[in-house]
Design an enzyme around this catalytic site. Sequence first.
Site, short mmCIF file in Angstrom:
data_model
loop_
_atom_site.label_atom_id
_atom_site.label_comp_id
_atom_site.label_asym_id
_atom_site.label_seq_id
_atom_site.Cartn_x
_atom_site.Cartn_y
_atom_site.Cartn_z
N LYS A 175 21.71 -20.19 -47.80
CA LYS A 175 20.87 -20.00 -46.53
C LYS A 175 20.97 -18.78 -45.88
O LYS A 175 19.93 -18.47 -45.36
CB LYS A 175 20.99 -21.25 -45.95
CG LYS A 175 20.48 -22.67 -46.41
CD LYS A 175 20.82 -23.84 -45.43
CE LYS A 175 20.23 -25.05 -46.29
NZ LYS A 175 20.93 -25.21 -47.58
N GLU A 211 13.36 -24.99 -42.20
CA GLU A 211 13.65 -25.40 -43.72
C GLU A 211 12.64 -24.56 -44.42
O GLU A 211 11.66 -24.35 -44.04
CB GLU A 211 13.41 -26.74 -43.83
CG GLU A 211 13.77 -27.27 -45.07
CD GLU A 211 13.68 -28.89 -45.12
OE1 GLU A 211 14.74 -29.36 -45.64
OE2 GLU A 211 12.91 -29.48 -44.73
N LYS A 243 25.45 -17.52 -40.57
CA LYS A 243 26.13 -17.26 -41.54
C LYS A 243 26.01 -15.87 -42.45
O LYS A 243 26.99 -15.26 -42.69
CB LYS A 243 25.87 -18.38 -42.76
CG LYS A 243 26.65 -19.85 -42.30
CD LYS A 243 28.05 -19.55 -42.49
CE LYS A 243 28.63 -20.97 -42.46
NZ LYS A 243 30.13 -20.78 -42.38
#
Length: 622
Positions: free
Chosen positions: A420, A553, A432
Amino acid sequence: MDKKKFNYQLFYRRTSLMIYDAGSVCLASFFAITLRYEFEFAAIPAHFLNTIIKTLPISILLTLGIFYYFRLYHSLWAFAGENELQNLVVACFLSTACSGVVLHLSRSDVRGVPNSFHFIYAFILIMLIFGSRFSYRYFRNLKHKQLNKNNQTRVLIIGAGEAGNAIIKEIVSSNFSTMSIACIIDDDKKKWGSFIQGIKVVGGREKILECVDIYNIDEIIIAIPSASRAIIREFLDICKETECKLRSLPGMYQLVNGEVNVSKLRDVEVEDLLGRDPIHVDIDSILGYVKNKVVMVTGGGGSIGSELCRQIASHQPKKLIIVDIYENSAYDIQQELTYKHPDLDLLVLIASVRNTNRMNSIFETYHPDIVYHAAAHKHVPLMETSPNEAIKNNVFGTWKTAQAAAMNGTKKFVMISTDKAVNPTNIMGASKRICEMIIQTFNKHYDTEFVAVRFGNVLGSNGSVIPLFKKQIAAGGPVTVTHPDIIRYFMTIPEAVSLVLQAGAYAKGGEIFVLDMGEPVKILDLAKNLIRLSGYKLDEDIKIEFTGLRPGEKLYEELLMDEEGLQDTANKMIHIGKPIELDEMHFFAQLKQLKDESVNENADIRHLIKEIVPTYQLKEEK
């Protein structure tokens, strides 16, 4: 002192068997001599009959003694197997031999009884004794089948090998199983038409759908533990069209350990349909660098962290330090490892990676050689509603842990990342990506080898879609899917951990390791397959509902950014993304601003994240 209660039932049963056996000796003797003379009683010489009748009492006593010695009055014949049958045959032959000696010594004629008498006698005696012992088992099973006639589960077995034979034997002989095996499927043409435990091998996989219809099959058991995941999937692709419940043996070790039985069967999981064999690495050689090292795992109570701890604990680290903020999960893994590895030097610390002083204190005290950084907030929708928490925990938790490692001589620092992080559409993925940038930057300035490991969705982990689907199916549905076209890359927890460990072995510093996870899987297909494999009819028993994409998402995930390129490693399934050049001074200035904004709970932090991560696909609120 109480006397042992006399078992009248056992006494009556053994006495009845002895009386029957005595009668069997008489019948076997009579039929043997009459059969020898083709049932012409008048043709039998009188001295033959006299000798046989005279020796009958001795033969009976000898036979009863031999049968007693071979425990033919002690066995539970309802559960008799090969060993009991072998004892029965040996006992009958020995009885025949002893009776023959008695007949020879007692003969009143030079010729004695005919030699063929003994062979005929032995055959008839075996049949009579076998009938008495095994008829009970037959009628007992027949009664059981009649009682369960209306609630039997009709079963088709795939696999006519050792595992299949063991499963069939247990089901056929069990007094409690409500299964009825209708037929066996095996791709080996040499086995077609043969029988296992009285069940016919009807053909190969092309016969599955036909047999399910002809035999009204309710359940299919896959008993080929040695088959590859690809072969299993080929069978499952056929079986899932039948609407039968599917179960299988987990693996070859049950066969090797002799543990093949009905209790070892498991429901077929969606993992079996992922379309590729699991990633296997030589963990023993990889973890050579773990032996006699002080190893720390942050987030050690989580799905990935706890599996890392299990693998590391089995390879003789000097000390294993588990750091986690959640005490319950830390306690669980502590108890597990303490039980399995009593000699392990294990230390469990409750700490937050966001606490600078706490992390510095831990590193200064224990000086870990290797750090696996798995601590992070990972749930995408939750992080969308709490973006500052994602930044404080993921970005600056990583910064503080990495800096403490660099300042205290840690040799390897492996950070867990995610697919992701590639062209992120959510705060979790963007955070991240910043962590990856921090790791690559730190690697240029410290002796510590900093690397990141990026992989997709982990099956069975906390928050994974599969456990959610299973709960929904157990509750009767509906199964919720966010979008009919959403796809994801999947891997198992052991695969993810193997990749992390191998990254530690390959690490030279600054790499982002990426697993080749094969083709992505459509979430809708996973939901449909899980419903079918659970034995339910789609849209009749269990429905699927579409709920819409959740905040942050996207329909598909990518593993590599375009500018990263790709390098191969010694493992063809593992690749390395090249480090990305960036303006470090500007990056550190942005991080300083990001820290201030997150601490001050700035509601507009997404725009600053977009400046740091240009590939972050920020959706403007209307």
